[in-house]
Scaffold this motif. Structure first.
Motif, PDB file in Angstrom:
ATOM      1  N   LEU A 140      -8.039  11.076  -0.863  1.00  0.00           N
ATOM      2  CA  LEU A 140      -7.301  10.362  -1.904  1.00  0.00           C
ATOM      3  C   LEU A 140      -6.847   8.992  -1.391  1.00  0.00           C
ATOM      4  O   LEU A 140      -7.052   7.973  -2.044  1.00  0.00           O
ATOM      5  N   LEU A 141      -6.246   8.969  -0.222  1.00  0.00           N
ATOM      6  CA  LEU A 141      -5.638   7.744   0.287  1.00  0.00           C
ATOM      7  C   LEU A 141      -6.653   6.661   0.632  1.00  0.00           C
ATOM      8  O   LEU A 141      -6.441   5.484   0.334  1.00  0.00           O
ATOM      9  N   PHE A 142      -7.742   7.043   1.280  1.00  0.00           N
ATOM     10  CA  PHE A 142      -8.700   6.039   1.739  1.00  0.00           C
ATOM     11  C   PHE A 142      -9.718   5.659   0.669  1.00  0.00           C
ATOM     12  O   PHE A 142     -10.467   4.706   0.843  1.00  0.00           O
ATOM     13  N   ALA A 143      -9.748   6.379  -0.442  1.00  0.00           N
ATOM     14  CA  ALA A 143     -10.655   6.040  -1.541  1.00  0.00           C
ATOM     15  C   ALA A 143     -10.068   4.979  -2.462  1.00  0.00           C
ATOM     16  O   ALA A 143     -10.798   4.351  -3.223  1.00  0.00           O
ATOM     17  N   ASP A 144      -8.773   4.777  -2.394  1.00  0.00           N
ATOM     18  CA  ASP A 144      -8.101   3.823  -3.275  1.00  0.00           C
ATOM     19  C   ASP A 144      -7.832   2.523  -2.519  1.00  0.00           C
ATOM     20  O   ASP A 144      -6.977   2.480  -1.626  1.00  0.00           O
ATOM     21  N   PRO A 145      -8.547   1.451  -2.856  1.00  0.00           N
ATOM     22  CA  PRO A 145      -8.380   0.194  -2.112  1.00  0.00           C
ATOM     23  C   PRO A 145      -7.019  -0.474  -2.319  1.00  0.00           C
ATOM     24  O   PRO A 145      -6.671  -1.395  -1.583  1.00  0.00           O
ATOM     25  N   THR A 146      -6.239  -0.005  -3.292  1.00  0.00           N
ATOM     26  CA  THR A 146      -4.918  -0.609  -3.515  1.00  0.00           C
ATOM     27  C   THR A 146      -3.846   0.009  -2.610  1.00  0.00           C
ATOM     28  O   THR A 146      -2.746  -0.525  -2.509  1.00  0.00           O
ATOM     29  N   ILE A 147      -4.164   1.124  -1.961  1.00  0.00           N
ATOM     30  CA  ILE A 147      -3.190   1.767  -1.068  1.00  0.00           C
ATOM     31  C   ILE A 147      -3.273   1.100   0.300  1.00  0.00           C
ATOM     32  O   ILE A 147      -4.347   0.950   0.874  1.00  0.00           O
ATOM     33  N   LYS A 179       4.364   7.909 -10.193  1.00  0.00           N
ATOM     34  CA  LYS A 179       3.749   6.577 -10.232  1.00  0.00           C
ATOM     35  C   LYS A 179       2.605   6.492  -9.221  1.00  0.00           C
ATOM     36  O   LYS A 179       1.561   7.105  -9.434  1.00  0.00           O
ATOM     37  N   GLY A 180       2.811   5.779  -8.132  1.00  0.00           N
ATOM     38  CA  GLY A 180       1.748   5.452  -7.183  1.00  0.00           C
ATOM     39  C   GLY A 180       1.028   6.614  -6.538  1.00  0.00           C
ATOM     40  O   GLY A 180      -0.157   6.523  -6.209  1.00  0.00           O
ATOM     41  N   PHE A 181       1.719   7.716  -6.341  1.00  0.00           N
ATOM     42  CA  PHE A 181       1.100   8.880  -5.683  1.00  0.00           C
ATOM     43  C   PHE A 181       1.066  10.083  -6.626  1.00  0.00           C
ATOM     44  O   PHE A 181       1.301  11.221  -6.216  1.00  0.00           O
ATOM     45  N   HIS A 182       0.729   9.837  -7.885  1.00  0.00           N
ATOM     46  CA  HIS A 182       0.711  10.908  -8.890  1.00  0.00           C
ATOM     47  C   HIS A 182      -0.315  12.002  -8.586  1.00  0.00           C
ATOM     48  O   HIS A 182      -0.166  13.116  -9.047  1.00  0.00           O
ATOM     49  N   LEU A 183      -1.349  11.717  -7.797  1.00  0.00           N
ATOM     50  CA  LEU A 183      -2.345  12.743  -7.462  1.00  0.00           C
ATOM     51  C   LEU A 183      -1.926  13.605  -6.272  1.00  0.00           C
ATOM     52  O   LEU A 183      -2.558  14.621  -5.988  1.00  0.00           O
ATOM     53  N   ARG A 223       2.515   9.043  13.160  1.00  0.00           N
ATOM     54  CA  ARG A 223       3.144   8.900  11.852  1.00  0.00           C
ATOM     55  C   ARG A 223       2.797   7.522  11.288  1.00  0.00           C
ATOM     56  O   ARG A 223       2.710   6.549  12.018  1.00  0.00           O
ATOM     57  N   SER A 224       2.614   7.477   9.969  1.00  0.00           N
ATOM     58  CA  SER A 224       2.442   6.197   9.274  1.00  0.00           C
ATOM     59  C   SER A 224       2.873   6.358   7.824  1.00  0.00           C
ATOM     60  O   SER A 224       2.983   7.480   7.324  1.00  0.00           O
ATOM     61  N   VAL A 225       3.126   5.228   7.194  1.00  0.00           N
ATOM     62  CA  VAL A 225       3.520   5.212   5.792  1.00  0.00           C
ATOM     63  C   VAL A 225       2.392   4.573   4.991  1.00  0.00           C
ATOM     64  O   VAL A 225       1.851   3.532   5.375  1.00  0.00           O
ATOM     65  N   PHE A 226       2.041   5.210   3.880  1.00  0.00           N
ATOM     66  CA  PHE A 226       1.085   4.644   2.937  1.00  0.00           C
ATOM     67  C   PHE A 226       1.880   4.079   1.767  1.00  0.00           C
ATOM     68  O   PHE A 226       2.861   4.688   1.330  1.00  0.00           O
ATOM     69  N   TYR A 227       1.442   2.924   1.268  1.00  0.00           N
ATOM     70  CA  TYR A 227       2.132   2.242   0.181  1.00  0.00           C
ATOM     71  C   TYR A 227       1.217   2.113  -1.027  1.00  0.00           C
ATOM     72  O   TYR A 227       0.072   1.660  -0.893  1.00  0.00           O
ATOM     73  N   ALA A 228       1.716   2.496  -2.175  1.00  0.00           N
ATOM     74  CA  ALA A 228       1.070   2.235  -3.464  1.00  0.00           C
ATOM     75  C   ALA A 228       2.084   1.403  -4.237  1.00  0.00           C
ATOM     76  O   ALA A 228       3.028   1.947  -4.813  1.00  0.00           O
ATOM     77  N   GLY A 229       1.925   0.093  -4.191  1.00  0.00           N
ATOM     78  CA  GLY A 229       2.963  -0.789  -4.729  1.00  0.00           C
ATOM     79  C   GLY A 229       4.221  -0.615  -3.891  1.00  0.00           C
ATOM     80  O   GLY A 229       4.189  -0.738  -2.673  1.00  0.00           O
ATOM     81  N   HIS A 230       5.338  -0.250  -4.540  1.00  0.00           N
ATOM     82  CA  HIS A 230       6.593  -0.032  -3.820  1.00  0.00           C
ATOM     83  C   HIS A 230       6.795   1.433  -3.438  1.00  0.00           C
ATOM     84  O   HIS A 230       7.766   1.769  -2.753  1.00  0.00           O
ATOM     85  N   ASP A 231       5.897   2.300  -3.877  1.00  0.00           N
ATOM     86  CA  ASP A 231       6.012   3.728  -3.568  1.00  0.00           C
ATOM     87  C   ASP A 231       5.525   4.006  -2.152  1.00  0.00           C
ATOM     88  O   ASP A 231       4.555   3.389  -1.683  1.00  0.00           O
ATOM     89  N   LYS A 232       6.188   4.966  -1.491  1.00  0.00           N
ATOM     90  CA  LYS A 232       5.868   5.303  -0.105  1.00  0.00           C
ATOM     91  C   LYS A 232       5.466   6.770   0.016  1.00  0.00           C
ATOM     92  O   LYS A 232       6.045   7.635  -0.647  1.00  0.00           O
ATOM     93  N   LEU A 233       4.513   7.022   0.902  1.00  0.00           N
ATOM     94  CA  LEU A 233       4.092   8.370   1.274  1.00  0.00           C
ATOM     95  C   LEU A 233       4.065   8.400   2.800  1.00  0.00           C
ATOM     96  O   LEU A 233       3.320   7.639   3.417  1.00  0.00           O
ATOM     97  N   LEU A 234       4.900   9.214   3.393  1.00  0.00           N
ATOM     98  CA  LEU A 234       4.976   9.327   4.848  1.00  0.00           C
ATOM     99  C   LEU A 234       4.093  10.484   5.304  1.00  0.00           C
ATOM    100  O   LEU A 234       4.246  11.611   4.831  1.00  0.00           O
ATOM    101  N   VAL A 235       3.182  10.199   6.220  1.00  0.00           N
ATOM    102  CA  VAL A 235       2.271  11.216   6.744  1.00  0.00           C
ATOM    103  C   VAL A 235       2.506  11.346   8.250  1.00  0.00           C
ATOM    104  O   VAL A 235       2.434  10.356   8.985  1.00  0.00           O
ATOM    105  N   THR A 236       2.798  12.571   8.686  1.00  0.00           N
ATOM    106  CA  THR A 236       2.957  12.866  10.105  1.00  0.00           C
ATOM    107  C   THR A 236       1.922  13.912  10.485  1.00  0.00           C
ATOM    108  O   THR A 236       1.780  14.927   9.800  1.00  0.00           O
ATOM    109  N   GLU A 237       1.197  13.657  11.564  1.00  0.00           N
ATOM    110  CA  GLU A 237       0.167  14.578  12.045  1.00  0.00           C
ATOM    111  C   GLU A 237       0.515  15.010  13.463  1.00  0.00           C
ATOM    112  O   GLU A 237       0.750  14.169  14.331  1.00  0.00           O
ATOM    113  N   VAL A 238       0.579  16.319  13.666  1.00  0.00           N
ATOM    114  CA  VAL A 238       0.930  16.893  14.963  1.00  0.00           C
ATOM    115  C   VAL A 238      -0.355  17.476  15.560  1.00  0.00           C
ATOM    116  O   VAL A 238      -1.018  18.310  14.937  1.00  0.00           O
TER     117      VAL A 238
END
Length: 177
Positions: A109-116, A93-97, A151-166
């Motif tokens: 991908l994340l910052f190009a989509d204004p709905t995220i 769904k929300g993170f199909h790419l 760390r932060s979570v990106f949301y596409a509707g109810h879908d979540k993508l957790l990104v951690t950067e070390v």
């Protein structure tokens, strides 16, 4: 977003040169490109794996998650180890790419989509016991006993993508002018 207490470390405890990197709300890759030549994304792993405990607390009790692990590097110098995860349903769904990003920066991908939408940032100092320290070590070799991460979570509707950067030693030594 439910985070273990150690992901709520006060920013004042981080080394001063890391503050701009830890607090950047935009694309970290774009910020790296502005300060380092030849930024590339080296994909270390993309597939399914078991969530780490502190990740399962955020995404929910899923046994396996879609994972992407990369090194952001300038030439051959690794600057950031990034670990991104999402659920199988979010891949449909929300993170199909997400599964087709390849060696392109995920931020593109994340910052190009204004709905995220993005959660607030959190950070901590991880040590040799943390699974992401171990993965960064396996990818780059010798590391200090402690590394700073965000760390932060990106949301596409109810879908979540957790990104951690070390943040790796070469970046920690760089001071923004």
């Amino acid at each position: 977003m439910s985070l273990p207490h150690y992901w709520r470390t006060p920013l004042c405890l981080a080394p001063r040169p890391l503050h701009p990197w830890l607090t950047e709300r935009g694309s970290l890759t774009a910020m790296l490109m502005a300060h380092f030549p030849d930024i590339t994304v080296r994909v270390l792993f993309q597939g399914w794996q078991k969530a780490h405990q502190d990740e399962a607390d955020i995404l929910g009790p899923k046994s396996h998650i879609a994972c992407r692990e990369v090194l952001l590097q300038s030439g051959q110098t690794p600057l950031v180890y990034a670990h991104s995860i999402t659920s199988g349903s979010a891949l449909r769904k929300g993170f199909h790419l997400f599964g087709r990003t390849g060696s392109r920066p995920l931020g593109a991908l994340l910052f190009a989509d204004p709905t995220i939408r993005r959660s607030g940032l959190s950070w901590c100092c991880i040590d040799q016991c943390h699974p992401l320290w171990k993965k960064a070590h396996a990818a780059v070799g010798k590391l200090p006993k402690k590394l700073w991460a965000r760390r932060s979570v990106f949301y596409a509707g109810h879908d979540k993508l957790l990104v951690t950067e070390v943040f790796l030693p070469a970046l920690c030594q760089y001071t923004l002018a």
